[in-house]
Design an enzyme around this catalytic site. Structure first.
Site, short mmCIF file in Angstrom:
data_model
loop_
_atom_site.label_atom_id
_atom_site.label_comp_id
_atom_site.label_asym_id
_atom_site.label_seq_id
_atom_site.Cartn_x
_atom_site.Cartn_y
_atom_site.Cartn_z
N THR A 1 0.83 -1.21 0.00
CA THR A 1 0.00 0.00 0.00
C THR A 1 0.87 1.26 0.00
O THR A 1 0.65 2.18 -0.77
CB THR A 1 -0.88 0.01 1.27
OG1 THR A 1 -1.40 -1.30 1.45
CG2 THR A 1 -2.00 1.00 1.18
N GLU B 1 11.73 9.37 9.14
CA GLU B 1 10.61 10.20 9.65
C GLU B 1 9.28 9.47 9.59
O GLU B 1 8.45 9.59 10.49
CB GLU B 1 10.56 11.50 8.82
CG GLU B 1 9.51 12.49 9.21
CD GLU B 1 9.72 13.11 10.59
OE1 GLU B 1 9.02 12.66 11.51
OE2 GLU B 1 10.56 14.00 10.76
N VAL C 1 7.57 6.72 12.47
CA VAL C 1 6.78 7.04 13.66
C VAL C 1 5.90 8.25 13.34
O VAL C 1 6.41 9.29 12.89
CB VAL C 1 7.66 7.39 14.89
CG1 VAL C 1 6.80 7.54 16.14
CG2 VAL C 1 8.75 6.36 15.10
N GLY D 1 3.55 8.63 11.04
CA GLY D 1 3.13 8.81 9.64
C GLY D 1 3.58 10.15 9.08
O GLY D 1 4.77 10.43 8.97
N GLU E 1 -1.27 -3.06 9.55
CA GLU E 1 -0.15 -3.86 9.07
C GLU E 1 -0.70 -5.09 8.35
O GLU E 1 -1.85 -5.50 8.61
CB GLU E 1 0.71 -4.33 10.26
CG GLU E 1 1.35 -3.21 11.05
CD GLU E 1 2.24 -2.33 10.19
OE1 GLU E 1 3.14 -2.85 9.53
OE2 GLU E 1 2.01 -1.12 10.15
N ASP F 1 3.43 -2.71 17.24
CA ASP F 1 3.76 -1.57 16.37
C ASP F 1 4.06 -0.32 17.21
O ASP F 1 5.04 0.38 16.98
CB ASP F 1 2.58 -1.33 15.41
CG ASP F 1 2.83 -0.17 14.47
OD1 ASP F 1 3.51 -0.37 13.45
OD2 ASP F 1 2.36 0.94 14.76
N LYS G 1 7.70 1.83 17.68
CA LYS G 1 7.79 3.30 17.51
C LYS G 1 8.32 3.96 18.78
O LYS G 1 9.16 4.86 18.73
CB LYS G 1 6.42 3.85 17.12
CG LYS G 1 6.01 3.41 15.71
CD LYS G 1 4.54 3.61 15.44
CE LYS G 1 4.17 3.33 13.99
NZ LYS G 1 2.73 3.26 13.75
N1 HSE Z 1 -0.18 0.10 11.01
C1 HSE Z 1 0.41 1.35 11.36
C2 HSE Z 1 -0.60 2.18 12.11
C3 HSE Z 1 0.85 2.05 10.11
O1 HSE Z 1 -1.78 1.82 12.08
O2 HSE Z 1 -0.25 3.16 12.74
C4 HSE Z 1 1.65 3.30 10.34
O3 HSE Z 1 2.86 3.03 10.99
#
Ligand code: HSE
Length: 322
Positions: A14, A121, A124, A126, A182, A193, A197
Site C-alpha cells: 500500500t 521520519e 513514527v 506517519g 499492518e 507496532d 515506535k
Molecule cells: N499500522 C500502522 C498504524 C501504520 O496503524 O499506525 C503506520 O505506521
C-alpha cells in the site's frame, strides 16, 4: 537538482505503491527499480513492469540508484538491505519501524561507514514532522517525557467503538480496508507496532539502543465496549498510549490502553490520527498532531526525507551514537 536522482523502492504494498507512483510523477526523481515478491504488485501499483525485480541485493547495488526507499515491512530482509545500501554510500529512507527499532545501532554504523544519509521520519507518526521537531527541541532541551498515540489502526478502532458503537472486529476490518493496518494486524492491536515506535523515540532521546522488548506492552484486543462506556460515563475515553518518562537515569517505557479524561487533548484524537506530546525541560510540553497511518501521509513524509537526503547527504542522519 539539475539531474534526476535515481531511486529504488523496496516493497510495493500500500505504501510502496503510493511512493513509487509519486516518484514517477516527480521530474526531479527517476524510479530505477522496484522490489516486490510478485509482478502483480507492480501491475497493481501502476508501475512499469520493466522496473520490477525480485533480487533486493542486485537492486541496492545498482550503480544508478542513489537513494533507496525501504518499505518492505518486517525485520528481514529489510534491515540487511538497508545496511548493505548505506555501507555502499547510498542514502536510505524508510518507514519500517520494526527493522529500525531492532537494528538501529547497525544501521547508524553503516550510515557512518558509507557517509550516507539514513532517515526514518515516516516510521513514527506517519505524516507528522516528528523527528524534525524532536531534533529541534533536543538542541536546547533535555527531554523529560514523550507520550503519544502512535498507532493509527488502534486509534481508529477505539474511536469507532467510542463514537459509533462499532464492534471491534468491524472497526478493525474498516481500518484494514483503509490501508492503515499492518499486513498482520496483530502487530497493531497487540501493541507491537506502538512499542517499535516508542523504542525508536526512546533511543533517540536517551542515546542508547532501547529495544522493543524492554517496553511494558499491552494491546487493545481485550478492550470491550463496556470498558469504553465506563470511560465515557467518567467523562473520558480510552486510547492506546505509548509513553517514555525519565525516572532518574532510567526511562519508564509503557504501551497500554489508558483512560484519558475529556480535557486531555489525547481524548480528541480521532480516526487514523496520531498525537505526540514532547516535554522538554525548557520548552515545556509541545503537542504534534496529524495523520499517523495511510498511504498519502506516509508517502508525504518519505518523499520529504528523500529530498532532505539528497540536499544534506550524511549530515541529515540523526546524530545519535548508539
Ligand atoms: N499500522 C500502522 C498504524 C501504520 O496503524 O499506525 C503506520 O505506521
Amino acid at each position: 537538482m539539475s539531474e534526476q536522482v535515481g531511486v529504488a523502492v523496496l516493497g510495493l504494498g500500500t505504501i510502496g505503491g503510493e511512493v513509487a507512483r509519486t516518484i514517477v510523477a516527480d521530474d526531479r526523481l527517476r524510479l530505477v527499480a522496484a522490489l516486490a515478491r510478485r509482478l502483480e504488485s507492480a501491475n497493481r501499483a501502476g508501475i512499469d513492469p520493466s522496473l520490477f525485480g525480485v533480487d533486493g541485493a542486485a537492486i541496492v547495488d545498482n550503480p544508478d540508484v542513489q537513494v533507496v526507499v525501504e518499505v518492505l515491512g518486517g525485520e528481514q530482509p529489510a534491515a540487511d538491505l538497508m545496511i548493505r545500501a548505506l555501507a555502499n554510500g547510498k542514502h536510505v529512507v524508510t518507514a519500517n519501524k520494526e527493522a529500525v527499532s531492532k537494528n538501529l545501532p547497525a544501521i547508524l554504523a553503516a550510515a557512518r561507514d558509507g557517509d550516507a544519509a539514513f532517515l526514518c521520519e515516516a516510521s513514527v507518526g506517519g505524516g507528522i514532522p516528528l523527528f524534525v521537531s524532536l531534533k529541534q527541541i533536543m538542541e536546547t532541551n533535555r527531554i523529560e517525557r514523550i507520550r503519544g498515540i502512535v498507532n493509527g489502526t488502534t486509534n481508529y478502532i477505539l474511536w469507532k467503538m467510542e463514537t459509533e458503537g462499532t464492534a471491534y472486529a468491524d472497526a478493525l476490518a474498516q481500518a484494514q480496508e483503509l490501508g492503515y493496518a499492518e499486513p498482520d494486524p496483530t502487530a497493531d492491536v497487540e501493541g507491537f507496532d506502538s512499542s517499535y515506535k516508542l523504542a525508536i523515540l526512546a533511543s533517540l532521546i536517551s542515546g542508547r539502543h532501547v529495544r522493543p522488548e524492554e517496553i511494558d506492552r499491552t494491546g487493545i484486543s481485550t478492550v470491550t465496549a463496556e470498558d469504553i462506556e465506563e470511560a465515557k460515563l467518567k467523562g473520558g475515553t480510552v486510547r492506546l498510549i505509548a509513553s517514555a518518562e525519565r525516572a532518574g537515569d532510567n526511562l519508564l517505557l509503557r504501551v497500554a490502553p489508558t483512560f484519558v479524561s475529556g480535557d486531555d487533548l489525547f481524548s480528541l484524537v480521532s480516526a487514523n490520527y496520531n498525537a505526540v506530546e514532547i516535554v522538554g525541560d525548557n520548552v515545556g510540553p509541545v503537542m504534534l498532531h496529524g495523520q499517523g497511518a495511510g498511504p498519502k501521509p506516509t508517502a508525504s513524509a518519505i518523499l520529504s526525507d528523500v529530498f532532505e537526503a539528497i540536499r544534506s547527504g550524511s549530515a541529515a542522519t540523526p546524530k545519535v551514537m548508539l
